[in-house]
Enzyme design. Structure first.
Site, mmCIF file in Angstrom:
data_model
loop_
_atom_site.group_PDB
_atom_site.id
_atom_site.type_symbol
_atom_site.label_atom_id
_atom_site.label_comp_id
_atom_site.label_asym_id
_atom_site.label_seq_id
_atom_site.Cartn_x
_atom_site.Cartn_y
_atom_site.Cartn_z
ATOM 1 N N SER A 19 -83.945 3.916 85.399
ATOM 2 C CA SER A 19 -84.607 5.096 85.967
ATOM 3 C C SER A 19 -85.028 5.335 87.828
ATOM 4 O O SER A 19 -84.265 6.157 87.500
ATOM 5 C CB SER A 19 -85.852 5.603 84.809
ATOM 6 N N LYS A 72 -94.608 3.673 73.880
ATOM 7 C CA LYS A 72 -94.454 5.537 73.913
ATOM 8 C C LYS A 72 -95.207 5.852 72.882
ATOM 9 O O LYS A 72 -95.526 7.340 73.200
ATOM 10 C CB LYS A 72 -92.957 5.768 73.507
ATOM 11 N N ASP A 109 -87.145 13.357 75.210
ATOM 12 C CA ASP A 109 -86.128 12.119 74.447
ATOM 13 C C ASP A 109 -84.809 13.232 74.025
ATOM 14 O O ASP A 109 -84.132 13.449 73.879
ATOM 15 C CB ASP A 109 -86.453 11.312 73.699
ATOM 16 N N GLY A 133 -81.316 4.797 61.773
ATOM 17 C CA GLY A 133 -82.768 2.895 62.146
ATOM 18 C C GLY A 133 -83.704 4.656 62.217
ATOM 19 O O GLY A 133 -83.220 6.137 61.885
ATOM 20 N N ARG A 158 -82.677 -0.051 57.642
ATOM 21 C CA ARG A 158 -82.949 -1.316 57.146
ATOM 22 C C ARG A 158 -84.560 -1.297 56.776
ATOM 23 O O ARG A 158 -83.863 -1.735 54.877
ATOM 24 C CB ARG A 158 -82.919 -2.665 57.811
ATOM 25 N N THR A 159 -85.412 -1.406 56.860
ATOM 26 C CA THR A 159 -86.612 -1.071 56.516
ATOM 27 C C THR A 159 -86.733 0.269 55.627
ATOM 28 O O THR A 159 -87.221 1.510 56.336
ATOM 29 C CB THR A 159 -87.978 -1.224 57.199
ATOM 30 N N LYS A 162 -89.692 3.383 56.699
ATOM 31 C CA LYS A 162 -89.918 3.301 57.962
ATOM 32 C C LYS A 162 -88.824 5.931 57.515
ATOM 33 O O LYS A 162 -89.843 6.282 58.687
ATOM 34 C CB LYS A 162 -89.517 3.379 58.429
ATOM 35 N N LEU A 226 -76.633 5.501 70.976
ATOM 36 C CA LEU A 226 -77.802 6.057 72.022
ATOM 37 C C LEU A 226 -78.158 4.412 72.868
ATOM 38 O O LEU A 226 -77.810 5.133 74.225
ATOM 39 C CB LEU A 226 -79.206 5.756 71.639
ATOM 40 N N TYR A 228 -76.381 2.612 75.992
ATOM 41 C CA TYR A 228 -75.503 2.403 76.977
ATOM 42 C C TYR A 228 -75.258 1.243 77.292
ATOM 43 O O TYR A 228 -74.090 0.993 78.724
ATOM 44 C CB TYR A 228 -75.875 3.515 78.169
HETATM 45 P P1 NAP Z 1 -87.183 0.706 67.873
HETATM 46 O O1 NAP Z 1 -88.356 2.177 68.015
HETATM 47 O O2 NAP Z 1 -87.949 -0.217 68.157
HETATM 48 O O3 NAP Z 1 -86.085 1.057 66.538
HETATM 49 C C1 NAP Z 1 -85.156 -0.452 66.557
HETATM 50 C C2 NAP Z 1 -84.855 0.517 65.013
HETATM 51 O O4 NAP Z 1 -83.332 -0.797 65.004
HETATM 52 C C3 NAP Z 1 -85.233 0.391 63.828
HETATM 53 O O5 NAP Z 1 -84.575 1.504 62.794
HETATM 54 C C4 NAP Z 1 -84.726 -0.721 63.380
HETATM 55 O O6 NAP Z 1 -84.725 -1.109 61.866
HETATM 56 C C5 NAP Z 1 -83.825 -1.324 64.175
HETATM 57 N N1 NAP Z 1 -82.807 -2.188 63.647
HETATM 58 C C6 NAP Z 1 -83.457 -3.300 64.886
HETATM 59 N N2 NAP Z 1 -82.780 -4.400 64.782
HETATM 60 C C7 NAP Z 1 -82.264 -4.514 63.607
HETATM 61 C C8 NAP Z 1 -81.295 -5.103 62.837
HETATM 62 N N3 NAP Z 1 -81.231 -6.489 62.897
HETATM 63 N N4 NAP Z 1 -80.278 -4.251 61.658
HETATM 64 C C9 NAP Z 1 -81.034 -3.346 61.202
HETATM 65 N N5 NAP Z 1 -81.098 -2.717 62.275
HETATM 66 C C10 NAP Z 1 -82.254 -2.975 63.203
HETATM 67 O O7 NAP Z 1 -86.655 1.055 69.042
HETATM 68 P P2 NAP Z 1 -85.924 2.699 69.507
HETATM 69 O O8 NAP Z 1 -87.551 3.293 70.511
HETATM 70 O O9 NAP Z 1 -86.500 3.960 68.738
HETATM 71 O O10 NAP Z 1 -84.170 2.352 70.218
HETATM 72 C C11 NAP Z 1 -83.580 2.515 70.121
HETATM 73 C C12 NAP Z 1 -82.239 1.875 70.974
HETATM 74 O O11 NAP Z 1 -82.258 3.365 71.319
HETATM 75 C C13 NAP Z 1 -82.643 0.976 71.301
HETATM 76 O O12 NAP Z 1 -81.055 0.150 72.061
HETATM 77 C C14 NAP Z 1 -82.748 1.763 72.527
HETATM 78 O O13 NAP Z 1 -81.544 1.611 73.954
HETATM 79 C C15 NAP Z 1 -81.750 3.155 72.879
HETATM 80 N N6 NAP Z 1 -82.521 4.191 73.288
HETATM 81 C C16 NAP Z 1 -81.610 4.338 74.376
HETATM 82 C C17 NAP Z 1 -82.008 6.030 75.076
HETATM 83 C C18 NAP Z 1 -80.952 6.395 75.687
HETATM 84 O O14 NAP Z 1 -81.470 7.855 76.715
HETATM 85 N N7 NAP Z 1 -79.802 6.825 75.718
HETATM 86 C C19 NAP Z 1 -83.652 6.182 74.298
HETATM 87 C C20 NAP Z 1 -84.179 5.815 73.964
HETATM 88 C C21 NAP Z 1 -83.886 4.969 72.952
HETATM 89 P P3 NAP Z 1 -86.587 -1.791 61.478
HETATM 90 O O15 NAP Z 1 -87.568 -0.472 61.649
HETATM 91 O O16 NAP Z 1 -85.687 -2.024 59.602
HETATM 92 O O17 NAP Z 1 -86.929 -2.318 62.126
#
Ligand code: NAP
Length: 288
Positions: A19, A72, A109, A133, A158-159, A162, A226, A228
């Site tokens: 950013s 967030k 977002d 997710g 996975r969970t 949620k 999502l 990159y």
């Molecule tokens: P978050 O709130 O921490 O959520 C993570 C998610 O991934 C949860 O659903 C979690 O499942 C799942 N997860 C994590 N490890 C896992 C595993 N080993 N096996 C299966 N599921 C797993 O994170 P977030 O903010 O949503 O971000 C998620 C991703 O999106 C990140 O890679 C982030 O960089 C990307 N992102 C990109 C943008 C963009 O602008 N392109 C914007 C936002 C986020 P559980 O609930 O079971 O733990």
């Protein structure tokens, strides 16, 4: 040069964030004087740190800030006002500090994601979309899809509790949409668009994907990740191998940033310049 219009990003970690490169290029490209975007690492512990950081922005006369993982949702109660979208998602990724010093929480977002779908000529109205997710970004993605008139969304996580918590408030708000959390193999085979919002495929899970490799994609399916960094995750490589359309999250990142930029400056964002800056900054990063 005098920098008197400061914005930045709070999160942990933020050293890898694209950013600063994206926004500082945008200020330069429009010749906006005095603007500067900085990375501000803010730890989660103790929790008062996040509050201090948010109120510190006002004390330091910042114009606003982006908020990223893991803050967030934490910053929501510190806002004086929330936009409709931030309230619906329950998370803030952009803070605007208005002339009265009020903290206004927005979430760009959701629209960032759907603007990128639009760039790829993807109309989700009649699609069945499978979201993998149920974290913070999944909430924004589901809200974005529903706001664009998508009426058939499956959420697998996975969970499972949620996923249930995620869809519940949206069921009340979008009564004519089908929101399913009991995802079958047929749902996976028939989804027009599959969106990975899990962090599986990043850093130490780079070799993994949130998908059974025995489940082959059809060429008419679209796979959106999502993530990159890396630009082609194992999941996107698998989709490409199956001749499905594969899209990474860089466009979403650029669009959510462009929307934040407009909220702070009141100017249309130079999206092409921001995208080039993000791509260049990404090339200089190691995969982490
Ligand atoms: P978050 O709130 O921490 O959520 C993570 C998610 O991934 C949860 O659903 C979690 O499942 C799942 N997860 C994590 N490890 C896992 C595993 N080993 N096996 C299966 N599921 C797993 O994170 P977030 O903010 O949503 O971000 C998620 C991703 O999106 C990140 O890679 C982030 O960089 C990307 N992102 C990109 C943008 C963009 O602008 N392109 C914007 C936002 C986020 P559980 O609930 O079971 O733990």
């Amino acid at each position: 040069m005098k920098f008197d219009k400061l914005v930045g990003i709070i999160g942990w970690p933020v050293s890898h964030s694209l950013s600063p490169a994206m926004h500082n290029r945008a200020f330069l490209s429009l010749g906006l004087e005095g603007w500067c975007y900085v990375a501000m690492p803010v730890a989660s512990e103790p929790i008062s740190r996040v509050k201090d950081a948010v109120f510190g922005l006002r004390a330091l006369q910042y114009r606003g800030a982006n908020v990223t993982v893991p803050h967030k949702e934490t910053v929501v109660p510190y806002m004086d006002r929330l936009s409709k979208t931030a309230r619906a998602i329950g998370a803030v990724n952009t803070i605007v500090i208005d002339q009265q010093g009020q903290l206004v929480g927005h979430n760009t977002d959701a629209l960032g994601f759907t603007n990128d779908l639009h760039d790829h000529q993807i109309d989700v109205k009649n699609m069945h979309v499978l979201v993998l997710g149920a974290g913070g970004s999944a909430k924004a993605v589901v809200y974005g899809l529903l706001s664009q008139g998508c009426k058939n969304i499956s959420v697998e996580n996975r969970t499972k509790s949620k996923a249930r918590d995620l869809v519940q408030p949206f069921r009340h708000q979008f009564k004519d949409a089908k929101l399913n959390i009991d995802v079958s193999i047929d749902d996976k085979k028939q989804a027009h668009l599959v969106v990975n919002t899990t962090s599986l495929g990043m850093s130490d899970t780079r070799e993994q994907m949130p998908w059974d490799q025995n489940l082959v994609f059809k060429s008419e399916q679209i796979v959106y990740d999502l993530i990159y960094n890396p630009p082609t995750t194992t999941f996107l490589a698998f989709a490409k191998k199956n001749k499905a359309k594969a899209i990474n999250g860089l466009g979403m990142l650029v669009h959510q940033g462009a929307l934040s930029f407009t909220l702070w400056t009141g100017q249309n964002a130079p999206i092409a310049a921001m995208k080039s800056a993000a791509e260049e900054a990404l090339l200089q990063r190691d995969f982490f």
